[in-house]
Design an enzyme around this catalytic site. Structure first.
Site, PDB file in Angstrom:
ATOM      1  N   LYS A 273      -4.567  19.298  38.430  1.00 58.12           N
ATOM      2  CA  LYS A 273      -5.023  20.122  39.556  1.00 58.12           C
ATOM      3  C   LYS A 273      -3.907  20.271  40.602  1.00 58.12           C
ATOM      4  O   LYS A 273      -3.681  21.355  41.140  1.00 58.12           O
ATOM      5  CB  LYS A 273      -6.255  19.454  40.179  1.00 58.12           C
ATOM      6  CG  LYS A 273      -7.050  20.346  41.077  1.00 58.12           C
ATOM      7  CD  LYS A 273      -8.338  19.630  41.476  1.00 58.12           C
ATOM      8  CE  LYS A 273      -9.144  20.450  42.441  1.00 58.12           C
ATOM      9  NZ  LYS A 273     -10.276  19.700  42.986  1.00 58.12           N
TER      10      LYS A 273
ATOM     11  N   GLU B 298     -18.300  18.030  58.002  1.00 59.40           N
ATOM     12  CA  GLU B 298     -17.922  19.435  57.850  1.00 59.40           C
ATOM     13  C   GLU B 298     -19.172  20.279  57.601  1.00 59.40           C
ATOM     14  O   GLU B 298     -20.035  19.887  56.833  1.00 59.40           O
ATOM     15  CB  GLU B 298     -16.946  19.541  56.665  1.00 59.40           C
ATOM     16  CG  GLU B 298     -16.441  20.930  56.419  1.00 59.40           C
ATOM     17  CD  GLU B 298     -15.988  21.615  57.700  1.00 59.40           C
ATOM     18  OE1 GLU B 298     -15.087  21.095  58.366  1.00 59.40           O
ATOM     19  OE2 GLU B 298     -16.567  22.662  58.049  1.00 59.40           O
TER      20      GLU B 298
ATOM     21  N   ARG C 175     -19.942  26.689  54.895  1.00 60.80           N
ATOM     22  CA  ARG C 175     -20.765  27.182  53.788  1.00 60.80           C
ATOM     23  C   ARG C 175     -19.854  27.709  52.706  1.00 60.80           C
ATOM     24  O   ARG C 175     -18.853  28.367  53.021  1.00 60.80           O
ATOM     25  CB  ARG C 175     -21.646  28.348  54.264  1.00 60.80           C
ATOM     26  CG  ARG C 175     -22.727  27.998  55.239  1.00 60.80           C
ATOM     27  CD  ARG C 175     -23.220  29.261  55.925  1.00 60.80           C
ATOM     28  NE  ARG C 175     -22.119  29.953  56.599  1.00 60.80           N
ATOM     29  CZ  ARG C 175     -22.148  31.246  56.957  1.00 60.80           C
ATOM     30  NH1 ARG C 175     -23.191  31.990  56.684  1.00 60.80           N
ATOM     31  NH2 ARG C 175     -21.118  31.791  57.589  1.00 60.80           N
ATOM     32  N   GLU C 176     -20.191  27.485  51.457  1.00 65.83           N
ATOM     33  CA  GLU C 176     -19.423  28.080  50.376  1.00 65.83           C
ATOM     34  C   GLU C 176     -19.547  29.596  50.484  1.00 65.83           C
ATOM     35  O   GLU C 176     -20.572  30.116  50.908  1.00 65.83           O
ATOM     36  CB  GLU C 176     -19.952  27.607  49.027  1.00 65.83           C
ATOM     37  CG  GLU C 176     -19.609  26.156  48.774  1.00 65.83           C
ATOM     38  CD  GLU C 176     -20.096  25.671  47.415  1.00 65.83           C
ATOM     39  OE1 GLU C 176     -20.296  26.503  46.518  1.00 65.83           O
ATOM     40  OE2 GLU C 176     -20.271  24.462  47.276  1.00 65.83           O
TER      41      GLU C 176
ATOM     42  N   LEU D 267     -33.988  32.523  57.296  1.00 67.62           N
ATOM     43  CA  LEU D 267     -35.404  32.861  57.118  1.00 67.62           C
ATOM     44  C   LEU D 267     -35.538  33.920  56.023  1.00 67.62           C
ATOM     45  O   LEU D 267     -36.391  34.790  56.107  1.00 67.62           O
ATOM     46  CB  LEU D 267     -36.007  33.375  58.428  1.00 67.62           C
ATOM     47  CG  LEU D 267     -36.328  32.336  59.506  1.00 67.62           C
ATOM     48  CD1 LEU D 267     -36.947  32.995  60.735  1.00 67.62           C
ATOM     49  CD2 LEU D 267     -37.278  31.250  58.976  1.00 67.62           C
TER      50      LEU D 267
ATOM     51  N   GLY E  17     -37.103  33.659  49.093  1.00 62.13           N
ATOM     52  CA  GLY E  17     -36.468  33.941  47.809  1.00 62.13           C
ATOM     53  C   GLY E  17     -37.007  33.024  46.736  1.00 62.13           C
ATOM     54  O   GLY E  17     -38.166  32.598  46.803  1.00 62.13           O
TER      55      GLY E  17
ATOM     56  N   CYS F 129     -25.175  21.202  48.047  1.00 60.85           N
ATOM     57  CA  CYS F 129     -25.468  20.464  49.285  1.00 60.85           C
ATOM     58  C   CYS F 129     -26.955  20.248  49.563  1.00 60.85           C
ATOM     59  O   CYS F 129     -27.401  19.110  49.628  1.00 60.85           O
ATOM     60  CB  CYS F 129     -24.824  21.175  50.475  1.00 60.85           C
ATOM     61  SG  CYS F 129     -23.041  21.070  50.433  1.00 60.85           S
TER      62      CYS F 129
ATOM     63  N   LYS G 145     -29.062  17.949  47.192  1.00 62.62           N
ATOM     64  CA  LYS G 145     -28.515  16.588  47.207  1.00 62.62           C
ATOM     65  C   LYS G 145     -28.732  15.923  48.567  1.00 62.62           C
ATOM     66  O   LYS G 145     -29.157  14.768  48.651  1.00 62.62           O
ATOM     67  CB  LYS G 145     -27.012  16.667  46.907  1.00 62.62           C
ATOM     68  CG  LYS G 145     -26.304  15.340  46.890  1.00 62.62           C
ATOM     69  CD  LYS G 145     -24.805  15.502  46.864  1.00 62.62           C
ATOM     70  CE  LYS G 145     -24.251  15.440  48.267  1.00 62.62           C
ATOM     71  NZ  LYS G 145     -22.807  15.334  48.362  1.00 62.62           N
TER      72      LYS G 145
ATOM     73  N   LYS H 179     -25.677  31.308  45.216  1.00 61.04           N
ATOM     74  CA  LYS H 179     -25.830  32.274  46.305  1.00 61.04           C
ATOM     75  C   LYS H 179     -24.673  33.252  46.196  1.00 61.04           C
ATOM     76  O   LYS H 179     -23.809  33.087  45.328  1.00 61.04           O
ATOM     77  CB  LYS H 179     -25.828  31.582  47.658  1.00 61.04           C
ATOM     78  CG  LYS H 179     -24.516  30.882  47.951  1.00 61.04           C
ATOM     79  CD  LYS H 179     -24.491  30.407  49.366  1.00 61.04           C
ATOM     80  CE  LYS H 179     -23.065  30.118  49.790  1.00 61.04           C
ATOM     81  NZ  LYS H 179     -22.952  29.725  51.168  1.00 61.04           N
TER      82      LYS H 179
HETATM   83  C1  UDX Z   1     -24.920  24.504  53.226  1.00 61.56           C
HETATM   84  C2  UDX Z   1     -24.885  24.545  54.764  1.00 61.56           C
HETATM   85  O1  UDX Z   1     -25.239  25.860  55.216  1.00 61.56           O
HETATM   86  C3  UDX Z   1     -23.522  24.140  55.282  1.00 61.56           C
HETATM   87  O2  UDX Z   1     -23.528  24.104  56.703  1.00 61.56           O
HETATM   88  C4  UDX Z   1     -23.155  22.774  54.723  1.00 61.56           C
HETATM   89  O3  UDX Z   1     -21.854  22.389  55.127  1.00 61.56           O
HETATM   90  C5  UDX Z   1     -23.243  22.766  53.207  1.00 61.56           C
HETATM   91  O4  UDX Z   1     -24.546  23.204  52.786  1.00 61.56           O
HETATM   92  P1  UDX Z   1     -24.025  26.073  51.240  1.00 61.56           P
HETATM   93  O5  UDX Z   1     -24.674  25.101  50.305  1.00 61.56           O
HETATM   94  O6  UDX Z   1     -22.627  26.508  50.974  1.00 61.56           O
HETATM   95  O7  UDX Z   1     -24.007  25.494  52.749  1.00 61.56           O
HETATM   96  O8  UDX Z   1     -24.937  27.397  51.254  1.00 61.56           O
HETATM   97  P2  UDX Z   1     -25.985  28.104  52.220  1.00 61.56           P
HETATM   98  O9  UDX Z   1     -25.436  29.411  52.635  1.00 61.56           O
HETATM   99  O10 UDX Z   1     -26.457  27.217  53.281  1.00 61.56           O
HETATM  100  O11 UDX Z   1     -27.172  28.398  51.178  1.00 61.56           O
HETATM  101  C6  UDX Z   1     -27.830  27.336  50.478  1.00 61.56           C
HETATM  102  C7  UDX Z   1     -28.946  27.856  49.610  1.00 61.56           C
HETATM  103  O12 UDX Z   1     -30.020  28.354  50.412  1.00 61.56           O
HETATM  104  C8  UDX Z   1     -28.567  29.005  48.672  1.00 61.56           C
HETATM  105  O13 UDX Z   1     -29.157  28.784  47.407  1.00 61.56           O
HETATM  106  C9  UDX Z   1     -29.161  30.234  49.339  1.00 61.56           C
HETATM  107  O14 UDX Z   1     -29.478  31.250  48.431  1.00 61.56           O
HETATM  108  C10 UDX Z   1     -30.410  29.651  49.973  1.00 61.56           C
HETATM  109  N1  UDX Z   1     -30.900  30.392  51.143  1.00 61.56           N
HETATM  110  C11 UDX Z   1     -30.149  30.461  52.282  1.00 61.56           C
HETATM  111  C12 UDX Z   1     -32.153  31.000  51.106  1.00 61.56           C
HETATM  112  O15 UDX Z   1     -32.877  30.934  50.093  1.00 61.56           O
HETATM  113  N2  UDX Z   1     -32.597  31.644  52.218  1.00 61.56           N
HETATM  114  C13 UDX Z   1     -31.876  31.734  53.369  1.00 61.56           C
HETATM  115  O16 UDX Z   1     -32.369  32.337  54.329  1.00 61.56           O
HETATM  116  C14 UDX Z   1     -30.606  31.127  53.395  1.00 61.56           C
END
Ligand code: UDX
Length: 429
Positions: A35, A151, A154-155, A250, A253, A260, A263, A320
């Site tokens: 890597k 941290e 968001r991904e 909000l 889905g 994240c 877990k 997502k």
């Molecule tokens: C999340 C947190 O947002 C971030 O602050 C933290 O550091 C890591 O975990 P991430 O896992 O990258 O980030 O994705 P996020 O955009 O939060 O979405 C998580 C999941 O929730 C996805 O499956 C997404 O589709 C779902 N989601 C999100 C919904 O179903 N509805 C929403 O309104 C928002």
């Protein structure tokens, strides 16, 4: 400042690149030699918008470098960040063995005072353990301050989130490392919350669990909307205009996924249990999330009846939009459920197809989203990619043997879809 980041996963690599971008000199350490070679050559193992350019530019400017040699990384920097994985264990608790290993490695390499900053998501009290471990294994018997600096990126939006954070949380045991942390984060112009280590650690788990709770809440409301003829998007819009609530997170889905939320929820429930609190509220958040997927699968079966020998097209495999990450992806779980019912799948994702292939070896991957539905009995949308809103709906409708669309992310307007002749099923509308 001279900074070292141990671990080049999502958090470590993006943090390293952004720190370098604002002018710090950053060494990223990873024990995976292959890597490190790839990263040196500018090959980024993950898809994250803007990251590749950032890494290449800062490597070229000499501000960002990669090594597999931890002692070198530790000795050449004033501040060492830990950004290694904290994977879940079967009982929901977190495996902290990577953190412990890195703490010992840092201790073994230290020859002078260091600030050791934990960026990984960890259970409350981990900082204390890291400090104890470093003290115990540090041969040179020099001082060290351990800091918790969770941290929140968001991904899919990681670079933007890191460059423009809402807040920076710094958990410390004494004031000694605070000035250095403030200096590191000064270019990001964000409010800095200085607190104790345990509070900083809790802020991370409490925030992620709250966001997951918000999603489960709107998903529960979507059930009421379906039963009463209301529209969950209208309800969310109306609720979200209250500043105390806010519109974000909000979107109803098929449930949340990713590396994240699932877990962190399990871990937080486990941590609470260990402290002596039964966090039933969060157990319900998990249950609603699982139910939401069950209800969607049921909806598909109710419409198509027997899935055996049916062909279903699925748009979206990533957990997502804007990412190629399929870890704990609800879209993958949905595909596996449909396959278990006997359906054959044609699938498409703008970025995640390669990573999804080993998880769905029997599905046919289709490069063109407008061709995914050819010869299928129905189309399913499983991930909220913006691209899917530009689907050539006429072409897709003609390519399906029946114009049936199950929209698990509410990307289209129901009335318009029905006017155009679709049998259109979505969430909470
Ligand atoms: C999340 C947190 O947002 C971030 O602050 C933290 O550091 C890591 O975990 P991430 O896992 O990258 O980030 O994705 P996020 O955009 O939060 O979405 C998580 C999941 O929730 C996805 O499956 C997404 O589709 C779902 N989601 C999100 C919904 O179903 N509805 C929403 O309104 C928002």
């Amino acid at each position: 400042m001279k900074l070292t980041i141990i671990g080049t996963g999502y958090v470590g690599l993006v943090t390293g690149a952004c720190f370098a971008e604002v002018g710090h000199r950053v060494i990223c350490v990873d024990n995976d030699a292959a890597k490190v070679r790839q990263l040196r050559a500018g090959v980024i193992p993950i898809y994250e918008p803007g990251l590749e350019e950032l890494v290449k530019r800062n490597v070229a400017l000499g501000r960002l470098s990669f090594t597999e040699n931890t002692p070198e990384g530790v000795q050449q920097s004033d501040v060492v960040f830990i950004a290694v994985p904290t994977p879940p264990q079967p009982d929901g608790s977190v495996d902290l063995s990577f953190i412990e290993r890195v703490a010992r490695d840092i201790a073994g390499a230290m020859t002078e005072y260091k600030i050791v900053v934990d960026k990984s998501t960890v259970p409350v009290k981990t900082g204390e353990k890291v400090a104890e471990t470093i003290k115990r294994y540090c041969k040179a018997k020099v001082d060290c301050d351990v800091v918790s600096n969770p941290e929140f990126l968001r991904e899919g939006f990681a670079v933007g989130d890191l460059m423009n954070p809402d807040r920076v949380v710094v958990g410390v045991r004494s004031q000694r490392p605070v000035a250095a942390l403030k200096q590191i984060y000064a270019p990001f112009r964000a409010p800095i919350v200085v607190t104790d280590i345990a509070s900083a650690e809790l802020i991370k788990h409490a925030s992620n669990s709250f966001l997951a709770l918000k999603i489960s809440y709107i998903n529960a409301i979507s059930v009421l909307c379906e039963a009463s003829g209301a529209n969950v998007q209208e309800v969310a819009a109306g609720m979200g205009m209250d500043e105390r609530i806010g519109r974000r997170f909000l979107d109803a889905g098929i449930g949340f996924g990713g590396s994240c939320f699932p877990k962190d929820l399990s871990a937080f429930i486990k941590i609470a249990e260990q402290i002596g609190y039964d966090f039933r509220l969060l157990k319900e958040v998990q249950r609603i999330n699982a139910d939401q997927m069950d209800r969607f699968v049921k909806k598909i079966i109710e419409t198509l009846w027997v899935l055996r020998d049916k062909k279903i097209a699925v748009l979206g495999l990533a957990f997502k939009q804007n990412t190629d990450d399929v870890r704990m992806s609800p879209a993958i779980a949905l595909c596996q459920r449909l396959q278990k019912e006997g359906a054959a799948l044609r699938v498409h994702d703008p970025k995640a197809m390669e990573k999804a292939r080993p998880l769905l070896p029997d599905a046919t991957c289709v490069e063109d989203m407008n061709a995914v539905a050819e010869g299928c009995d129905a189309l399913v949308i499983a991930t909220e990619w913006d691209e899917f809103k530009n689907l050539d709906l006429e072409r897709v409708r003609k390519s399906l043997s029946h114009p049936i669309l199950f929209d698990g992310r509410n990307l289209f307007d129901r009335a318009q879809m029905e006017e155009r002749g679709w049998i259109y099923k979505s969430i909470g509308r």
